[in-house]
Design an enzyme around this catalytic site. Structure first.
Site, short mmCIF file in Angstrom:
data_model
loop_
_atom_site.label_atom_id
_atom_site.label_comp_id
_atom_site.label_asym_id
_atom_site.label_seq_id
_atom_site.Cartn_x
_atom_site.Cartn_y
_atom_site.Cartn_z
CG ASP A 3 -1.69 3.72 -10.71
OD1 ASP A 3 -0.84 4.62 -10.88
OD2 ASP A 3 -2.83 3.94 -10.26
NE ARG A 18 -6.87 16.05 -6.60
CZ ARG A 18 -6.19 14.94 -6.87
NH1 ARG A 18 -4.87 14.91 -6.72
NH2 ARG A 18 -6.81 13.86 -7.30
O1 LIG Z 1 -3.62 12.09 -6.80
C1 LIG Z 1 -4.25 11.44 -7.64
O2 LIG Z 1 -5.43 11.68 -7.96
C2 LIG Z 1 -3.59 10.29 -8.37
C3 LIG Z 1 -2.43 9.69 -7.64
C4 LIG Z 1 -1.77 8.64 -8.45
O3 LIG Z 1 -1.92 8.56 -9.64
C5 LIG Z 1 -0.89 7.67 -7.81
O4 LIG Z 1 -0.65 7.77 -6.60
O5 LIG Z 1 -0.45 6.75 -8.51
FE LIG Z 2 -1.31 6.69 -10.36
#
Ligand SMILES: O=C(O)CCC(=O)C(=O)O
Ligand SMILES: [Fe+2]
Length: 185
Positions: free
Chosen positions: A49, A115
């Site tokens: 991220d 999910r």
């Molecule tokens: O859905 C998830 O658990 C991770 C989402 C993710 O990595 C993101 O949005 O950067």
């Molecule tokens: Fe992520």
């Protein structure tokens, strides 16, 4: 939480620094519908991220978020009721001068379950320059990255994706003894 991380890195006067770095958050909602052929698809490909820290809540019981723990090795982050997942992002990796690795992660999909994840992306206000903390730089510890604002870094990431950290690197990685854990990506 950032204060605790800074103390862990040996930075005691973290309040001044936290005041400088400020905080700015964005909420992202992710939806992963059931996939008829889950072995041939990913919900989200491997990435780090572009944040200081990412704090996320995931629905479901089976777990689908996986964290990279080695070459082609992924650990499932199983949801625990009442708990949140905290990931180190590229900005904190830069501030730690490479000592904290970015948590590289991906999301797998499931044939039956839909999910959702609720993701708090924590970064910095637009005018703040993110750079290796001065106390983590010195003789034998050159700054690994040049200064960037969050927006500038997001722009770079959009263009070069997972090469973004490499594209702002000004020195090679510290030796293994200096990094808390090898950077996995
Ligand atoms: O859905 C998830 O658990 C991770 C989402 C993710 O990595 C993101 O949005 O950067
Ligand atoms: Fe992520």
């Amino acid at each position: 939480m950032l204060g605790l991380v800074m103390r862990y890195l040996g930075i005691e006067d973290e309040n001044d620094w936290l005041h400088y770095i400020g905080e700015k958050g964005a909420l992202q909602l992710n939806s992963y519908p059931p996939c008829p052929d889950p072995d041939r698809a990913l919900g989200l490909g491997a990435h780090g991220d572009s944040t200081l820290l990412t704090v996320l809540h995931q629905t479901g019981e089976k777990g689908a978020l996986q964290c990279k723990i080695g070459e082609d090795q992924w650990a499932l982050v199983t949801p625990k009721p009442g708990s949140l997942v905290v990931n180190v992002g590229d900005l904190l990796h830069i501030i730690s001068n490479g000592r904290l690795p970015t948590a590289v992660h991906r999301v797998i999909v499931d044939a039956d379950h839909h999910r959702y994840s609720f993701v708090n992306l924590w970064g910095t206000p637009p005018d703040v320059k993110v750079m290796p903390h001065p106390k983590l730089v010195g003789p034998g510890k050159p700054p690994l990255y040049r200064a960037v604002t969050w927006m500038e870094y997001l722009g770079i990431k959009t263009k070069v994706l997972n090469e973004a950290l490499d594209s702002i690197r000004v020195h090679e990685n510290l030796g293994d003894d200096e990094s808390i854990q090898n950077h996995n990506n």
